[in-house]
Design a protein around this motif. Sequence first.
Motif: not given
Length: 188
Positions: A91-93, A98-102
């Motif tokens: 979550v910090a990233k 950045t987030s989730c590829a899915v």
Amino acid sequence: MAGDTRQRMTEAAALSLRRRGLAATSFTDVLAASGAARGAIYHHFPGGKDDLAEQAVAWTGRRVRAEFASIGGDDPDAVLRSFIALISPVVAKAAGGTSCAVAAVTVEASPAQSALNAAADTAFRSWIDVLAARLRHVGVPPSQASATAQVMVAFLEGSLVLARAAGTVALFEQSASVLLRALTGSLD
């Protein structure tokens, strides 16, 4: 060696999906990040960008599932706390962009891109399944374990979106403590 090229391209695509989303992920960026030759694209991913994205989602799904399988704890509360601790750096990233590829593929794929949607569904379901199994292992009844695992995955994905939008983990920290209080003791 060819397998290494395919894997490097898959991982580079997953990172691009996390940073840029599906529409903005390009073969040029993937090739630059992976060090692969231009000719490798259709050799390794004959279905083009959708094929590459599908493989990146599947790889991400397996990687996250393995992380979730490693969650410790001897009781439901400890499992939830371990889950929160595990996802906190992710979550910090997200707060940094950045987030989730899915999730990126889920949000951007059209209904016609059924293979992408199926890959995302498979990834999410595998996460729910492994979390539910972990909860069952510490004594949570099966129906409650599955519903709780769904809440955990929804909490992760929602936290990523909120952190990325706000550029901070403050909302995650607030909601994590509320989630823990709400679920503490209710899973026994």
